[in-house]
Design an enzyme around this catalytic site. Sequence first.
Site, PDB file in Angstrom:
ATOM      1  N   LYS A  83     -42.266  57.827 -26.425  1.00  0.00           N
ATOM      2  CA  LYS A  83     -41.500  58.456 -27.510  1.00  0.00           C
ATOM      3  C   LYS A  83     -40.015  58.247 -27.236  1.00  0.00           C
ATOM      4  O   LYS A  83     -39.522  58.588 -26.156  1.00  0.00           O
ATOM      5  CB  LYS A  83     -41.823  59.952 -27.519  1.00  0.00           C
ATOM      6  CG  LYS A  83     -41.942  60.580 -28.882  1.00  0.00           C
ATOM      7  CD  LYS A  83     -42.383  62.028 -28.703  1.00  0.00           C
ATOM      8  CE  LYS A  83     -42.593  62.697 -30.008  1.00  0.00           C
ATOM      9  NZ  LYS A  83     -42.799  64.141 -29.842  1.00  0.00           N
TER      10      LYS A  83
HETATM   11  C1  E4P Z   1     -43.264  65.859 -32.853  1.00  0.00           C
HETATM   12  O1  E4P Z   1     -43.599  64.921 -32.185  1.00  0.00           O
HETATM   13  C2  E4P Z   1     -42.614  67.062 -32.313  1.00  0.00           C
HETATM   14  O2  E4P Z   1     -43.136  67.310 -31.021  1.00  0.00           O
HETATM   15  C3  E4P Z   1     -42.872  68.309 -33.101  1.00  0.00           C
HETATM   16  O3  E4P Z   1     -43.694  68.082 -34.218  1.00  0.00           O
HETATM   17  C4  E4P Z   1     -41.664  69.128 -33.343  1.00  0.00           C
HETATM   18  O4  E4P Z   1     -42.034  70.265 -34.053  1.00  0.00           O
HETATM   19  P1  E4P Z   1     -41.131  71.584 -34.131  1.00  0.00           P
HETATM   20  O5  E4P Z   1     -40.113  71.382 -35.185  1.00  0.00           O
HETATM   21  O6  E4P Z   1     -42.115  72.657 -34.506  1.00  0.00           O
HETATM   22  O7  E4P Z   1     -40.534  71.782 -32.763  1.00  0.00           O
END
Ligand code: E4P
Length: 217
Positions: A83
Amino acid sequence: MQIFIDSADAKELKTLAETGLVDGVTTNPSLVAKAGGDFFDTLHQICTAVPGPVSAEVVAQDYETMLAEGRKLRGVAANIVVKVPLTQEGLRACKTLEAEGHPCNVTLCFSSTQALLAAKANATFISPFLGRLDDNGQDGMGLIREIRAIYDNYDFQTQILAASIRGVGHVRDAAIAGADCATIPPAVFKALYKHILTDAGLEAFLKDWKATGQSIL
Ligand code: E4P
């Protein structure tokens, strides 16, 4: 639509994987901090429990260190997806890592033009953050629709991974909008099974069956 779980809790992920409905996992530094424990041990456990793509995020901000972190993360298991953040350096690292055969998930996407750049960097996944846009008074689902249209216009193969999902409605609307995958918090995943009429219907069926005095086994 593929269902990914947005969590770094290896124990919970193992239990959810037993449903047979979990296609992958996404983690991020905040989720890793919340889960506690050693990052690499946790990743190894998650990758063993869930055979699909497991996103693990780099924390460096410069190209060279992102590459080094990404390659190291990929060494944990064959199903790791690196990522990277949607920055100039992040997309440059994405393009290089993808060319080396390391799949990348470009995270923190908040506009369709950012998603266009991620596709041009050959990202395997783009993660538009629906909930955080909605929280800021913007149209998270509209972003998924825009990205879907752009990717279809040019036949980009980057998969749209709807992220920052807040509830069942987000999952439904992302599926209708044509997201390839959605990453869902464990509580929302469990809520997907639920409907008040399912519970009421089952209760009535079981009551009526009991009154017959019969058994199947
Ligand atoms: C995606 O890969 C993120 O980990 C995640 O969906 C972020 O979500 P949040 O806005 O609830 O922290």
